[in-house]
Write a protein that holds these residues in place. Structure first.
Motif, mmCIF file in Angstrom:
data_model
loop_
_atom_site.group_PDB
_atom_site.id
_atom_site.type_symbol
_atom_site.label_atom_id
_atom_site.label_comp_id
_atom_site.label_asym_id
_atom_site.label_seq_id
_atom_site.Cartn_x
_atom_site.Cartn_y
_atom_site.Cartn_z
ATOM 1 N N CYS A 89 30.880 43.373 35.720
ATOM 2 C CA CYS A 89 31.990 43.010 36.603
ATOM 3 C C CYS A 89 32.690 41.746 36.112
ATOM 4 O O CYS A 89 33.925 41.660 36.157
ATOM 5 C CB CYS A 89 31.485 42.823 38.031
ATOM 6 S SG CYS A 89 30.974 44.347 38.821
ATOM 7 N N ASN A 90 31.907 40.780 35.654
ATOM 8 C CA ASN A 90 32.502 39.555 35.116
ATOM 9 C C ASN A 90 33.375 39.871 33.908
ATOM 10 O O ASN A 90 34.489 39.350 33.771
ATOM 11 C CB ASN A 90 31.407 38.557 34.723
ATOM 12 C CG ASN A 90 30.687 37.981 35.927
ATOM 13 O OD1 ASN A 90 31.187 38.023 37.047
ATOM 14 N ND2 ASN A 90 29.495 37.460 35.704
ATOM 15 N N ALA B 13 34.779 42.808 33.143
ATOM 16 C CA ALA B 13 35.938 43.613 33.531
ATOM 17 C C ALA B 13 37.012 42.777 34.205
ATOM 18 O O ALA B 13 38.218 43.050 34.051
ATOM 19 C CB ALA B 13 35.493 44.742 34.459
ATOM 20 N N SER B 14 36.620 41.760 34.946
ATOM 21 C CA SER B 14 37.591 40.964 35.708
ATOM 22 C C SER B 14 38.294 39.901 34.876
ATOM 23 O O SER B 14 39.252 39.281 35.347
ATOM 24 C CB SER B 14 36.909 40.315 36.910
ATOM 25 O OG SER B 14 35.887 39.436 36.492
ATOM 26 N N GLN B 15 37.853 39.687 33.642
ATOM 27 C CA GLN B 15 38.541 38.733 32.769
ATOM 28 C C GLN B 15 39.794 39.388 32.212
ATOM 29 O O GLN B 15 39.725 40.410 31.529
ATOM 30 C CB GLN B 15 37.610 38.275 31.642
ATOM 31 C CG GLN B 15 36.442 37.451 32.135
ATOM 32 C CD GLN B 15 35.420 37.171 31.057
ATOM 33 O OE1 GLN B 15 35.685 37.334 29.869
ATOM 34 N NE2 GLN B 15 34.234 36.745 31.464
ATOM 35 N N LYS B 16 40.930 38.813 32.522
ATOM 36 C CA LYS B 16 42.218 39.431 32.228
ATOM 37 C C LYS B 16 42.384 39.800 30.763
ATOM 38 O O LYS B 16 42.959 40.836 30.426
ATOM 39 C CB LYS B 16 43.341 38.479 32.664
ATOM 40 C CG LYS B 16 44.710 39.116 32.698
ATOM 41 C CD LYS B 16 45.737 38.175 33.292
ATOM 42 C CE LYS B 16 47.106 38.843 33.359
ATOM 43 N NZ LYS B 16 48.122 37.933 33.954
ATOM 44 N N HIS C 286 33.932 41.765 44.125
ATOM 45 C CA HIS C 286 34.342 40.996 42.948
ATOM 46 C C HIS C 286 35.541 41.646 42.257
ATOM 47 O O HIS C 286 36.460 40.954 41.801
ATOM 48 C CB HIS C 286 33.162 40.894 41.977
ATOM 49 C CG HIS C 286 33.446 40.095 40.750
ATOM 50 N ND1 HIS C 286 33.149 38.757 40.642
ATOM 51 C CD2 HIS C 286 34.018 40.449 39.572
ATOM 52 C CE1 HIS C 286 33.522 38.316 39.455
ATOM 53 N NE2 HIS C 286 34.041 39.328 38.785
ATOM 54 N N LEU C 287 35.552 42.974 42.193
ATOM 55 C CA LEU C 287 36.585 43.701 41.450
ATOM 56 C C LEU C 287 37.861 43.922 42.249
ATOM 57 O O LEU C 287 38.935 44.097 41.659
ATOM 58 C CB LEU C 287 36.034 45.060 40.998
ATOM 59 C CG LEU C 287 34.872 45.015 40.008
ATOM 60 C CD1 LEU C 287 34.233 46.391 39.873
ATOM 61 C CD2 LEU C 287 35.344 44.507 38.647
ATOM 62 N N HIS D 39 41.086 42.087 41.559
ATOM 63 C CA HIS D 39 41.576 42.342 40.206
ATOM 64 C C HIS D 39 42.136 43.761 40.069
ATOM 65 O O HIS D 39 42.539 44.164 38.975
ATOM 66 C CB HIS D 39 40.454 42.127 39.184
ATOM 67 C CG HIS D 39 39.862 40.746 39.238
ATOM 68 N ND1 HIS D 39 40.474 39.657 38.660
ATOM 69 C CD2 HIS D 39 38.733 40.284 39.838
ATOM 70 C CE1 HIS D 39 39.738 38.574 38.877
ATOM 71 N NE2 HIS D 39 38.680 38.930 39.597
ATOM 72 N N ASN D 40 42.142 44.500 41.171
ATOM 73 C CA ASN D 40 42.687 45.856 41.205
ATOM 74 C C ASN D 40 41.996 46.769 40.186
ATOM 75 O O ASN D 40 42.639 47.535 39.466
ATOM 76 C CB ASN D 40 44.205 45.843 40.971
ATOM 77 C CG ASN D 40 44.860 47.145 41.378
ATOM 78 O OD1 ASN D 40 44.379 47.844 42.272
ATOM 79 N ND2 ASN D 40 45.938 47.502 40.703
ATOM 80 N N ILE D 41 40.667 46.667 40.124
ATOM 81 C CA ILE D 41 39.889 47.501 39.202
ATOM 82 C C ILE D 41 39.078 48.506 40.020
ATOM 83 O O ILE D 41 38.164 48.126 40.755
ATOM 84 C CB ILE D 41 38.951 46.646 38.332
ATOM 85 C CG1 ILE D 41 39.769 45.693 37.459
ATOM 86 C CG2 ILE D 41 38.052 47.535 37.462
ATOM 87 C CD1 ILE D 41 38.943 44.715 36.653
ATOM 88 N N ASN E 70 38.525 50.740 46.450
ATOM 89 C CA ASN E 70 38.382 50.805 44.999
ATOM 90 C C ASN E 70 37.127 51.560 44.554
ATOM 91 O O ASN E 70 36.788 51.574 43.374
ATOM 92 C CB ASN E 70 38.404 49.404 44.373
ATOM 93 C CG ASN E 70 37.343 48.456 44.940
ATOM 94 O OD1 ASN E 70 36.880 48.628 46.068
ATOM 95 N ND2 ASN E 70 36.984 47.449 44.171
#
Length: 199
Positions: free
Chosen positions: A42-43, A45-48, A81-82, A85-87, A113
């Motif tokens: 998750c960390n 994936a959330s990094q732009k 968490h996600l 970030h729209n994941i 989501n």
């Protein structure tokens, strides 16, 4: 199919709830436990800069039904968490979480989501608009802890325009009498999905 690259983070056999054993004493087992791996995913994936558009869980995300509450808490934390970030997270069940993942879906119903596909061993399609393009996810889930047939024989969803990604937890090149949804490479020919993510 796509003019631009699309990055989808795919995970199989996470086995939330399983305890690691037989590791050397020099290794900190907490860093490799399923919940730690999920958090790290998750960390990432959330990094732009990593440009992850979706996370796909391809079966056995949960080790067993007895880990229901533990898995709920860990997946809920991941989805929270996600969410900003729209994941989205798209999941199918494997033989280990065939029964429990459908219960978890009900528990997580307030998370827009989270998408669970193929409940009850029926092929299901989700058309999901991602950042790069809209993707059709075709998924099948184990209806029970074993499945002695080839699930691709019941794949009856029609071909559609755009990218279609098939999601399946299976026994790749397994024996015909395998209890874990045995499939062969030739079985995937001429099916509507142009990309397959397997667990």
């Amino acid at each position: 199919i796509l003019e631009n690259k699309m990055r989808i983070l795919t995970v199989a056999d996470l086995h939330l709830g399983r305890t690691l054993s037989s590791l050397p004493e020099t290794i900190d087992a907490r860093l490799y436990e399923p919940r730690a791996v999920l958090q790290e995913l998750c960390n990432f994936a959330s990094q732009k800069e990593n440009k992850i558009e979706a996370i796909v869980l391809v079966g056995d995300s949960v080790d067993s039904a007895q880990h229901f509450w533990l898995a709920c808490a860990q997946l809920e934390k991941a989805l929270q968490h996600l969410l900003p970030h729209n994941i989205p997270v798209v999941a199918v069940a494997g033989n280990h979480d065939a029964e429990v993942l459908s219960r978890i879906k009900k528990y997580l119903k307030n998370f827009p989501n989270f998408h669970f596909l193929g409940e009850g061993g029926r092929w299901q399609r989700l058309s999901l608009p991602l950042k790069t393009a809209t993707v059709n996810f075709d998924g099948w889930s184990f209806p029970d802890s074993s499945y002695a047939d080839n699930p691709l024989r019941t794949y009856d969803l029609p071909a559609v325009n755009g990218l279609t990604i098939g999601l399946l937890h299976c026994d790749w090149d397994g024996a015909p009498d395998s209890p874990y949804a045995a499939v062969k490479a030739a079985d995937f020919e001429s099916l509507p999905a142009s990309v397959w993510l397997l667990g």
